[in-house]
Design a protein around this motif. Sequence first.
Motif, PDB file in Angstrom:
ATOM      1  N   ARG A 161      41.638 -32.985  91.468  1.00 30.19           N
ATOM      2  CA  ARG A 161      42.251 -31.983  91.185  1.00 30.19           C
ATOM      3  C   ARG A 161      43.367 -31.433  91.917  1.00 30.19           C
ATOM      4  O   ARG A 161      43.464 -29.904  91.240  1.00 30.19           O
ATOM      5  CB  ARG A 161      40.700 -31.105  90.273  1.00 30.19           C
ATOM      6  N   PHE A 162      43.168 -31.692  92.727  1.00 31.39           N
ATOM      7  CA  PHE A 162      43.938 -30.575  94.213  1.00 31.39           C
ATOM      8  C   PHE A 162      45.271 -31.518  93.732  1.00 31.39           C
ATOM      9  O   PHE A 162      45.848 -31.061  94.632  1.00 31.39           O
ATOM     10  CB  PHE A 162      43.225 -30.732  95.571  1.00 31.39           C
TER      11      PHE A 162
ATOM     12  N   LYS B   2      21.754 -19.056  82.765  1.00 33.05           N
ATOM     13  CA  LYS B   2      19.985 -19.970  82.870  1.00 33.05           C
ATOM     14  C   LYS B   2      18.961 -19.262  84.140  1.00 33.05           C
ATOM     15  O   LYS B   2      18.307 -19.657  83.771  1.00 33.05           O
ATOM     16  CB  LYS B   2      20.924 -21.201  82.900  1.00 33.05           C
TER      17      LYS B   2
ATOM     18  N   LYS C   2      24.611 -33.599  93.747  1.00 37.46           N
ATOM     19  CA  LYS C   2      23.328 -33.814  93.401  1.00 37.46           C
ATOM     20  C   LYS C   2      22.702 -34.882  93.262  1.00 37.46           C
ATOM     21  O   LYS C   2      21.415 -35.275  93.782  1.00 37.46           O
ATOM     22  CB  LYS C   2      23.975 -33.875  91.809  1.00 37.46           C
ATOM     23  N   LEU C  14      17.953 -28.462  88.970  1.00 38.49           N
ATOM     24  CA  LEU C  14      19.464 -28.262  89.802  1.00 38.49           C
ATOM     25  C   LEU C  14      20.040 -27.256  88.531  1.00 38.49           C
ATOM     26  O   LEU C  14      19.746 -27.860  86.934  1.00 38.49           O
ATOM     27  CB  LEU C  14      19.978 -29.506  89.414  1.00 38.49           C
ATOM     28  N   VAL C  15      20.336 -26.075  88.603  1.00 36.64           N
ATOM     29  CA  VAL C  15      21.041 -25.082  87.762  1.00 36.64           C
ATOM     30  C   VAL C  15      23.258 -24.978  88.426  1.00 36.64           C
ATOM     31  O   VAL C  15      22.801 -24.684  89.316  1.00 36.64           O
ATOM     32  CB  VAL C  15      20.992 -24.122  87.597  1.00 36.64           C
ATOM     33  N   ASP C  16      23.613 -26.095  87.381  1.00 34.19           N
ATOM     34  CA  ASP C  16      25.271 -25.943  87.495  1.00 34.19           C
ATOM     35  C   ASP C  16      25.329 -24.404  86.707  1.00 34.19           C
ATOM     36  O   ASP C  16      25.300 -23.821  86.107  1.00 34.19           O
ATOM     37  CB  ASP C  16      25.755 -26.621  86.245  1.00 34.19           C
ATOM     38  N   HIS C  19      31.571 -25.154  87.942  1.00 32.74           N
ATOM     39  CA  HIS C  19      33.331 -25.540  88.200  1.00 32.74           C
ATOM     40  C   HIS C  19      34.161 -25.521  88.228  1.00 32.74           C
ATOM     41  O   HIS C  19      34.882 -26.230  87.794  1.00 32.74           O
ATOM     42  CB  HIS C  19      32.676 -27.260  87.367  1.00 32.74           C
ATOM     43  N   GLU C  20      34.545 -24.365  87.536  1.00 30.01           N
ATOM     44  CA  GLU C  20      35.313 -23.804  87.131  1.00 30.01           C
ATOM     45  C   GLU C  20      36.712 -22.641  87.971  1.00 30.01           C
ATOM     46  O   GLU C  20      37.347 -21.755  87.573  1.00 30.01           O
ATOM     47  CB  GLU C  20      35.879 -23.369  85.416  1.00 30.01           C
ATOM     48  N   ILE C  21      35.516 -22.868  89.701  1.00 29.92           N
ATOM     49  CA  ILE C  21      36.835 -22.019  90.148  1.00 29.92           C
ATOM     50  C   ILE C  21      38.382 -22.098  90.981  1.00 29.92           C
ATOM     51  O   ILE C  21      37.953 -23.381  90.592  1.00 29.92           O
ATOM     52  CB  ILE C  21      36.316 -21.267  91.450  1.00 29.92           C
ATOM     53  N   PRO C  22      38.399 -21.882  90.122  1.00 27.55           N
ATOM     54  CA  PRO C  22      40.510 -22.689  90.912  1.00 27.55           C
ATOM     55  C   PRO C  22      40.345 -22.996  91.871  1.00 27.55           C
ATOM     56  O   PRO C  22      40.386 -22.368  93.059  1.00 27.55           O
ATOM     57  CB  PRO C  22      41.407 -20.751  90.493  1.00 27.55           C
ATOM     58  N   GLY C  23      40.926 -24.084  92.288  1.00 29.50           N
ATOM     59  CA  GLY C  23      41.377 -24.454  94.089  1.00 29.50           C
ATOM     60  C   GLY C  23      41.323 -23.191  94.782  1.00 29.50           C
ATOM     61  O   GLY C  23      42.301 -22.775  94.962  1.00 29.50           O
ATOM     62  N   GLN C  24      40.343 -24.163  95.604  1.00 26.46           N
ATOM     63  CA  GLN C  24      40.587 -22.969  97.310  1.00 26.46           C
ATOM     64  C   GLN C  24      40.364 -21.256  96.765  1.00 26.46           C
ATOM     65  O   GLN C  24      40.762 -20.558  97.928  1.00 26.46           O
ATOM     66  CB  GLN C  24      41.831 -23.138  97.783  1.00 26.46           C
ATOM     67  N   ARG C 110      29.189 -32.160 100.358  1.00 25.86           N
ATOM     68  CA  ARG C 110      27.922 -33.743 100.279  1.00 25.86           C
ATOM     69  C   ARG C 110      27.766 -34.143 101.362  1.00 25.86           C
ATOM     70  O   ARG C 110      26.072 -34.898 101.102  1.00 25.86           O
ATOM     71  CB  ARG C 110      28.869 -34.608 100.066  1.00 25.86           C
ATOM     72  N   ARG C 161      37.951 -16.166  81.398  1.00 24.29           N
ATOM     73  CA  ARG C 161      38.489 -17.540  81.050  1.00 24.29           C
ATOM     74  C   ARG C 161      39.031 -16.513  79.704  1.00 24.29           C
ATOM     75  O   ARG C 161      40.168 -17.326  79.052  1.00 24.29           O
ATOM     76  CB  ARG C 161      37.793 -18.012  80.500  1.00 24.29           C
TER      77      ARG C 161
END
Lengths: 252, 252, 252
Positions: A161-162, B2, C2, C14-16, C19-24, C110, C161
Amino acid sequence: MKGVILATNPAARLVDITHEIPGQDIADAAFTLLAAYREFSPGTIHLSVVDPGVGSPRRPILICSRDYFFVGPDNGIFSYIMEREKDVRVFALTNREYFREPLSNTFHGRDIFAPVAAALSTGVSPRNLGNEIDDPVQLESLKPTSLKNGDVAGRVIHIDRFGNCVTSFTPGDLHREQIGKGLSLKLKGKAIKQFRNFYSEQDTKGDDLFAIWGSAGFLEVAACNGSAADRVKAKIGDRVVISSQQSAISSQ
Amino acid sequence: MKGVILATNPAARLVDITHEIPGQDIADAAFTLLAAYREFSPGTIHLSVVDPGVGSPRRPILICSRDYFFVGPDNGIFSYIMEREKDVRVFALTNREYFREPLSNTFHGRDIFAPVAAALSTGVSPRNLGNEIDDPVQLESLKPTSLKNGDVAGRVIHIDRFGNCVTSFTPGDLHREQIGKGLSLKLKGKAIKQFRNFYSEQDTKGDDLFAIWGSAGFLEVAACNGSAADRVKAKIGDRVVISSQQSAISSQ
Amino acid sequence: MKGVILATNPAARLVDITHEIPGQDIADAAFTLLAAYREFSPGTIHLSVVDPGVGSPRRPILICSRDYFFVGPDNGIFSYIMEREKDVRVFALTNREYFREPLSNTFHGRDIFAPVAAALSTGVSPRNLGNEIDDPVQLESLKPTSLKNGDVAGRVIHIDRFGNCVTSFTPGDLHREQIGKGLSLKLKGKAIKQFRNFYSEQDTKGDDLFAIWGSAGFLEVAACNGSAADRVKAKIGDRVVISSQQSAISSQ
């Protein structure tokens, strides 16, 4: 797909790895699975559906490695896994008893792969799901090829994505001592001569593209504060060449 | 949302269907829910929040069908469900005892719908959550309409990530024998005469748009290796017309 | 990540969140966490990875508030949390015993944060994970600043958004009675004079930008049926100024 699995096995643990594979990009899905599968506990069932051939004669398959199951279409999506894993057995899923009815021609994720994964999770044996086969579809190997002039050719196997371009080169393909020294990587006519140990490492050579070892174990081409893929207009499958006076292939 | 649910019911099983409904697109959310809800086990609570009228007098509602609960705003998001399900009961959520405090005017997903869904999951009766109503907001029906010239008109109800245009036509709306024969579908002035059984089926007529039965049970307009929606500039709500010398409506 | 967590603690929930934070975009991640963390049950471990400095000397950290744990890079991602929470303790994660091996320079989500979060979830004490520190990296404070002319300056801390621009102003920063009356907000040279109680409230002043209290407790600049951010070309960090004849800062 999640509803189908939970209806069969309410105790199933569902984990989303990604829903962001570009449409129909089997090779990108194959890489993504390769990068993630070994982090999961033995016994995990990996369900992958990038399936442009859904409804055609392409086979639905199950792959059993020592530690994992893989369920999805026979279109190469598991071929990087098969290239890495030993003693893999492959089954064509033919037993309709485990499919959802009615069976559509347009969504086998829901109608075949999810119910088969659910069946596996409840202990159904692979032998009951279909017949063993020995000719699954394979994508082009990840192994680099030696060129006549001594260069070594690999390819872009993923763009993150980068905009970082993940190549098919692994540490075993390079002399360790070459990295950061004689390494010259070529992608889309552009030579990348700089190597970094981490993304934000100081740029000391005035060049904005660099090579770096990515987290999945492959060499990446990255850019300072930008997208390497945009900068060189790279796409999955593009050739990457390592040039070197000395042999670039590890003697190990 | 959630967090709110799990704080009330730590044993709740949370399943994400999608977070990719286009902003404020109630009709698209209504379709997505319709396509997925029946795969889940009886007793499932479906929580849907596309809610441009949040904070206005639009009511928060709960719908109870034979097998499922549906919680969300009264803006038509559940109207395709109500069109399909029998013996549905609808409740306006009025009991603030089950709302999160403080109650905002800008996020009822968190402040009303999530806590009410959590309450339902712990066994709270719908009667305790509000009062039964009989006038929920309905979107235009999915049923096609007959035109004077014998044609039949439906509409685009969803455009998927590949650009396939899902229409409101179901098998019951067509003579089975017409499909692939006399079928002529018109979308945005473009006639689609080809029918395929699966997406990658051979194109034998030199035309790049085709009709296909999609996985949710509706007729789709798709394109070879591309986006049908882009090709004809289709959007949700666009009219689709079936023309035929014979009657196009099933006599069943 | 995960897979790593579940391999250590198969019972982990596990709760998401996103995953949509703009890069960096560390500041955007800091806001998103701030908006969500308090909805979760005490004991929840919040794992956040927006980590452009991965592999550099930036520290991996753990923050313990009264009710929660926070694991991630020491780059300011938790600084809004630290600004709000009392009696926070911060630890530098130095005990490699709890890291994944091999440790990469490119994916500490990770290799460090996920295994440390998993360890915490199984009851490992923060003291065993590293050493307490008192100098975590802080972003610019969310507190507005008073200007010489009596105006008050804040900034855009998130763009959602829909294009709504979330500012750093909270109810404590404004006279309650000012809202909807003397309030004049300036963003990118554009004065916003209208206030709404909910997004779809009738526009009575012929102006298409308005202020509204958002669900995370901050004042937002929104637009009728459109993106406020697009309309004024706003981005995260842009200055927002409140002008008023009277003092605009609450005397509370």
